[in-house]
Design a protein around this motif. Sequence first.
Motif, PDB file in Angstrom:
ATOM      1  N   THR A 113       1.295  -5.811  -1.297  1.00  0.00           N
ATOM      2  CA  THR A 113       1.796  -4.488  -0.926  1.00  0.00           C
ATOM      3  C   THR A 113       3.155  -4.238  -1.581  1.00  0.00           C
ATOM      4  O   THR A 113       3.386  -3.179  -2.180  1.00  0.00           O
ATOM      5  CB  THR A 113       1.922  -4.367   0.606  1.00  0.00           C
ATOM      6  N   TYR A 114       4.050  -5.215  -1.476  1.00  0.00           N
ATOM      7  CA  TYR A 114       5.374  -5.069  -2.081  1.00  0.00           C
ATOM      8  C   TYR A 114       5.279  -5.001  -3.604  1.00  0.00           C
ATOM      9  O   TYR A 114       5.990  -4.225  -4.245  1.00  0.00           O
ATOM     10  CB  TYR A 114       6.294  -6.227  -1.672  1.00  0.00           C
TER      11      TYR A 114
ATOM     12  N   SER B 263       4.108  -1.547  -4.653  1.00  0.00           N
ATOM     13  CA  SER B 263       5.194  -0.565  -4.538  1.00  0.00           C
ATOM     14  C   SER B 263       6.192  -0.710  -5.673  1.00  0.00           C
ATOM     15  O   SER B 263       6.614   0.281  -6.274  1.00  0.00           O
ATOM     16  CB  SER B 263       5.908  -0.725  -3.195  1.00  0.00           C
TER      17      SER B 263
ATOM     18  N   GLN C 253       4.706   0.612  -8.922  1.00  0.00           N
ATOM     19  CA  GLN C 253       4.679   2.079  -8.947  1.00  0.00           C
ATOM     20  C   GLN C 253       6.067   2.654  -9.211  1.00  0.00           C
ATOM     21  O   GLN C 253       6.228   3.591 -10.003  1.00  0.00           O
ATOM     22  CB  GLN C 253       4.131   2.616  -7.619  1.00  0.00           C
TER      23      GLN C 253
END
Length: 171
Positions: A125-126, A129, A132
């Motif tokens: 998840t990190y 992010s 992105q």
Amino acid sequence: MTRSELEIVIKKRAAIVITTLAALLAINTYVSSSLSSKIMTNTIAANNLWSWYQAKNVRTAIYSGLADMVEQKHTPENMQLSQHYRSEIHRLRTEPGDGMEALAAKARALELDRDHAKERSPLYTYAGSALQISIVLSTAAILAVAMPLFWASWGVGAIGAGLFLFGFFGV
């Protein structure tokens, strides 16, 4: 270097960075999704095994109670029936592959695998992010013709790639 020359340099470099980061982001998303599926699948499978374990546990409790009740009258038929109940209890507990001990071992293994996947999940998840944000910074560097934004995108992208690799290889 003139603004036009700097823009050409940034566009060339940013195109490579954006393409690389987008590919890594796609891989990260794929791995993260498969990890989420694994967590869900293992949770359901472990729950099913524990339910099966509980059903067998209830049956052993019933058989144990019946055996105790039947043994109170010491007739040969009752002793034979009690022995039958006791053998069923033993079978339910030790049956190869489907006994209570085997079911508990399988459920614990699935839970361990699930817990390991849960530990790695936040890293993806990190990483996603950060990747992105890095792509956005590279795009902003092209639009603003700003080399500091380009280098910031490299830094954030490196963090995202590091998190991905840390989650993937478990370093």
